[in-house]
Design a protein around this motif. Structure first.
Motif, mmCIF file in Angstrom:
data_model
loop_
_atom_site.group_PDB
_atom_site.id
_atom_site.type_symbol
_atom_site.label_atom_id
_atom_site.label_comp_id
_atom_site.label_asym_id
_atom_site.label_seq_id
_atom_site.Cartn_x
_atom_site.Cartn_y
_atom_site.Cartn_z
ATOM 1 N N ILE A 103 -1.239 -3.395 -0.629
ATOM 2 C CA ILE A 103 -1.402 -2.052 -0.948
ATOM 3 C C ILE A 103 -1.157 -1.631 -2.506
ATOM 4 O O ILE A 103 -0.346 -2.447 -3.253
ATOM 5 C CB ILE A 103 -0.719 -0.833 -0.223
ATOM 6 N N ALA A 104 -2.072 -0.818 -3.251
ATOM 7 C CA ALA A 104 -1.621 -0.454 -4.570
ATOM 8 C C ALA A 104 -1.797 0.927 -4.686
ATOM 9 O O ALA A 104 -2.765 1.705 -4.023
ATOM 10 C CB ALA A 104 -2.693 -1.281 -5.570
ATOM 11 N N LEU A 105 -1.009 1.684 -5.334
ATOM 12 C CA LEU A 105 -1.006 3.164 -5.683
ATOM 13 C C LEU A 105 -1.072 3.418 -7.164
ATOM 14 O O LEU A 105 -0.097 2.912 -7.944
ATOM 15 C CB LEU A 105 0.290 3.733 -5.121
ATOM 16 N N GLN A 106 -2.219 4.164 -7.391
ATOM 17 C CA GLN A 106 -2.341 4.570 -8.763
ATOM 18 C C GLN A 106 -2.496 5.859 -9.139
ATOM 19 O O GLN A 106 -3.561 6.331 -8.578
ATOM 20 C CB GLN A 106 -3.368 3.565 -9.317
ATOM 21 N N PRO A 107 -1.827 6.686 -9.858
ATOM 22 C CA PRO A 107 -0.300 6.396 -10.364
ATOM 23 C C PRO A 107 0.660 6.334 -9.598
ATOM 24 O O PRO A 107 0.431 7.007 -8.398
ATOM 25 C CB PRO A 107 -0.304 7.173 -11.440
ATOM 26 N N ALA A 108 1.658 5.590 -9.782
ATOM 27 C CA ALA A 108 2.914 5.787 -8.709
ATOM 28 C C ALA A 108 3.888 6.827 -9.074
ATOM 29 O O ALA A 108 4.702 7.066 -8.369
ATOM 30 C CB ALA A 108 3.752 4.489 -8.900
ATOM 31 N N GLN A 109 3.530 7.386 -10.343
ATOM 32 C CA GLN A 109 4.429 8.569 -10.659
ATOM 33 C C GLN A 109 3.859 9.720 -11.066
ATOM 34 O O GLN A 109 2.634 9.681 -11.668
ATOM 35 C CB GLN A 109 5.301 8.271 -11.720
ATOM 36 N N ILE A 124 -3.539 14.168 -8.079
ATOM 37 C CA ILE A 124 -3.859 13.178 -6.923
ATOM 38 C C ILE A 124 -3.493 11.677 -7.514
ATOM 39 O O ILE A 124 -3.658 11.251 -8.516
ATOM 40 C CB ILE A 124 -5.473 13.206 -6.892
ATOM 41 N N ALA A 125 -3.168 10.658 -6.509
ATOM 42 C CA ALA A 125 -2.917 9.487 -6.783
ATOM 43 C C ALA A 125 -3.808 8.612 -5.450
ATOM 44 O O ALA A 125 -4.070 9.283 -4.475
ATOM 45 C CB ALA A 125 -1.493 8.908 -6.483
ATOM 46 N N THR A 126 -4.281 7.793 -6.118
ATOM 47 C CA THR A 126 -5.129 6.869 -5.037
ATOM 48 C C THR A 126 -4.665 5.483 -4.577
ATOM 49 O O THR A 126 -3.997 4.753 -5.360
ATOM 50 C CB THR A 126 -6.354 6.389 -5.804
ATOM 51 N N LEU A 127 -4.612 5.533 -3.264
ATOM 52 C CA LEU A 127 -3.792 4.503 -2.456
ATOM 53 C C LEU A 127 -5.265 3.552 -1.995
ATOM 54 O O LEU A 127 -5.881 3.850 -1.285
ATOM 55 C CB LEU A 127 -3.410 4.958 -1.187
ATOM 56 N N VAL A 128 -5.037 2.275 -2.424
ATOM 57 C CA VAL A 128 -5.834 1.301 -2.114
ATOM 58 C C VAL A 128 -5.359 0.207 -1.177
ATOM 59 O O VAL A 128 -4.307 -0.350 -1.544
ATOM 60 C CB VAL A 128 -6.684 0.400 -3.247
ATOM 61 N N VAL A 129 -5.977 0.065 0.007
ATOM 62 C CA VAL A 129 -5.454 -0.853 0.970
ATOM 63 C C VAL A 129 -6.498 -2.250 1.259
ATOM 64 O O VAL A 129 -7.573 -1.639 1.632
ATOM 65 C CB VAL A 129 -5.120 -0.070 2.209
ATOM 66 N N GLU A 130 -5.904 -3.179 0.778
ATOM 67 C CA GLU A 130 -6.912 -4.447 0.983
ATOM 68 C C GLU A 130 -6.314 -5.199 2.329
ATOM 69 O O GLU A 130 -5.078 -5.651 2.471
ATOM 70 C CB GLU A 130 -6.619 -5.157 -0.378
ATOM 71 N N ARG A 131 -7.304 -5.655 3.042
ATOM 72 C CA ARG A 131 -7.106 -6.694 4.024
ATOM 73 C C ARG A 131 -7.378 -7.937 3.729
ATOM 74 O O ARG A 131 -7.986 -8.493 2.696
ATOM 75 C CB ARG A 131 -8.263 -6.514 5.349
ATOM 76 N N PRO A 132 -6.514 -9.150 4.269
ATOM 77 C CA PRO A 132 -7.070 -10.453 3.826
ATOM 78 C C PRO A 132 -8.337 -10.945 3.940
ATOM 79 O O PRO A 132 -8.987 -10.369 4.902
ATOM 80 C CB PRO A 132 -6.117 -11.113 5.048
ATOM 81 N N GLY A 191 -11.226 -2.884 2.908
ATOM 82 C CA GLY A 191 -10.029 -2.277 3.554
ATOM 83 C C GLY A 191 -10.280 -0.517 3.623
ATOM 84 O O GLY A 191 -11.286 -0.051 4.060
ATOM 85 N N TRP A 192 -9.217 0.108 2.931
ATOM 86 C CA TRP A 192 -9.446 1.323 3.083
ATOM 87 C C TRP A 192 -8.899 2.152 1.417
ATOM 88 O O TRP A 192 -8.344 1.328 0.902
ATOM 89 C CB TRP A 192 -8.640 2.064 3.857
ATOM 90 N N ARG A 193 -9.374 3.266 1.488
ATOM 91 C CA ARG A 193 -9.082 4.052 0.250
ATOM 92 C C ARG A 193 -8.903 5.287 0.554
ATOM 93 O O ARG A 193 -9.398 5.933 1.484
ATOM 94 C CB ARG A 193 -9.916 4.179 -0.799
ATOM 95 N N ALA A 194 -7.330 6.070 0.063
ATOM 96 C CA ALA A 194 -7.201 7.459 0.405
ATOM 97 C C ALA A 194 -6.501 8.032 -0.861
ATOM 98 O O ALA A 194 -6.080 7.289 -1.812
ATOM 99 C CB ALA A 194 -5.922 7.575 1.345
ATOM 100 N N GLN A 195 -6.706 9.122 -0.879
ATOM 101 C CA GLN A 195 -6.114 10.374 -1.887
ATOM 102 C C GLN A 195 -4.880 10.891 -1.450
ATOM 103 O O GLN A 195 -4.868 11.194 -0.204
ATOM 104 C CB GLN A 195 -7.078 11.220 -2.237
ATOM 105 N N ILE A 196 -3.719 10.669 -2.267
ATOM 106 C CA ILE A 196 -2.363 11.282 -1.877
ATOM 107 C C ILE A 196 -2.285 12.416 -3.006
ATOM 108 O O ILE A 196 -2.431 12.440 -4.204
ATOM 109 C CB ILE A 196 -1.301 10.047 -2.157
ATOM 110 N N ARG A 197 -2.306 13.589 -2.278
ATOM 111 C CA ARG A 197 -1.905 14.854 -3.163
ATOM 112 C C ARG A 197 -0.413 15.115 -3.317
ATOM 113 O O ARG A 197 0.458 15.327 -2.479
ATOM 114 C CB ARG A 197 -2.827 16.000 -2.457
#
Length: 357
Positions: free
Chosen positions: A41-47, A55-63, A94-100
């Motif tokens: 998982i990667a969150l951009q930006p983290a702050q 809005i921050a974007t959360l990217v989730v990757e499967r193996p 995987g998945w992608r989500a927006q974190i508000r």
């Protein structure tokens, strides 16, 4: 059967049992290894800034080569009012989500769960929004800058006030005893999350299917329950704890520090605006009415205003709803909202509806 034959058969049977055991163990190991595969998982930006909109974007990757076995669940497990999860979409890998971001600053812990994979966590850190770009004392984190939130607030504010008019006196919220109290009640409740729990506890004759504002839900802001500004000056971070905001405000305080002048022309009023009057009297010199516009409870095209008369002598007063034509032709000229009436101060609008631009 000879002893040797029996020994051979026993050896074969034992071998089969061992092979079966090894097969089961291998299957369990493979299954266990599959279930324990990690997610990346990667969150951009983290702050971010806790302004309710970033809005921050959360990217989730499967193996690689591991298909999804079910939908992903992304939740806020720490500082639940610090952010919301929006727009979760599946991708090829995987998945992608927006974190508000919310308006409550601090560390927000996010947990990602997907069937067949180990749960993963990441953190978003948000800082306090300290701006007051209008310079009116209202922090920008309280302002409702987008059209959805502005309309949601107006609908809830006017509905909640008007519903009290139709509510039986004994069932009405006890705090409503004058014009300012009616406004404080409707303002505060309009900013809440209107879920099933709220509906069950609300003293209302009916509950509409209206959307709540999305930016925040009272009292979950840096101000907590202290919603009304009570002294002049632009917003400063120290105001969060030094008494600049309280849960109480009279009509004069609402006008001076929580709303801004729009016009003395009633045609420029929008639903949820306030009409202020100042009489030359010691008893309740300031009075205010809510501009409802069209009713959300009764039918018809007429526009209305709503107000509480306040206590008078031994009478506790009452809530009145007048058509605009009735108010403009009021038998007592001091209550007519027209420019040539020196008692009429004008149409005022909530500071939270003043866009921070």
């Amino acid at each position: 059967m000879t002893i040797r034959s029996r020994a051979n058969r026993l050896a074969v049977s034992m071998g089969a049992v061992i092979l079966l055991f090894l097969a089961v163990a291998w299957g369990q190991a493979v299954l266990g290894r599959h279930r324990s595969l990690p997610l990346t998982i990667a969150l951009q930006p983290a702050q971010t800034l806790a302004d309710g909109y970033e809005i921050a974007t959360l990217v989730v990757e499967r193996p690689a080569a591991e298909p999804a076995q079910g939908p992903v669940n992304i939740s806020v497990v720490e500082n639940v009012h610090g952010a919301t999860v929006q727009e979760v979409a599946e991708t090829e890998t995987g998945w992608r989500a927006q974190i508000r971001a919310g308006v409550v600053p601090g560390r927000v812990l996010l947990r990602v769960e997907a069937p067949g994979f180990l749960p993963a966590v990441t953190a978003l850190t948000s800082s306090l929004e300290t701006d007051d770009r209008a310079g009116d004392g209202t922090p920008d984190f309280l302002r409702l800058d987008d059209e959805h939130d502005q309309q949601a607030f107006r609908r809830w504010f006017t509905f909640l006030a008007e519903a009290q008019y139709f509510q039986q006196t004994r069932s009405r919220t006890a705090e409503i005893n004058d014009c300012a109290a009616l406004i404080r009640y409707a303002y505060r409740e309009a900013l809440r999350l209107h879920d099933s729990r709220w509906a069950a506890e609300a003293p209302l004759p009916l509950v509409p299917g209206l959307e709540s504002i999305a930016k925040y839900q009272y009292p979950h802001t840096p101000l907590g329950a202290a919603l009304f500004r009570v002294r002049p000056g632009s917003f400063r971070p120290a105001d969060l704890a030094d008494g600049a905001f309280t849960q109480f405000a009279d009509a004069q305080t609402l006008r001076r520090f929580n709303t801004h002048f729009v016009s003395q022309d009633l045609s420029r009023a929008l639903p949820g605006d306030l009409l202020f009057f100042q009489r030359l009297t010691e008893h309740m010199p300031f009075h205010t009415m809510i501009f409802l516009g069209r009713s959300q409870i009764t039918t018809g095209a007429a526009g209305y205003v709503l107000y509480h008369t306040g206590p008078d002598g031994g009478s506790p007063g009452e809530i009145r709803r007048l058509r605009l034509d009735e108010l403009l032709g009021h038998p007592d000229p001091q209550w007519r909202p027209i420019e040539r009436n020196p008692i009429f101060l004008g149409v005022y609008r909530w500071n939270i509806l003043r866009k921070a631009s």
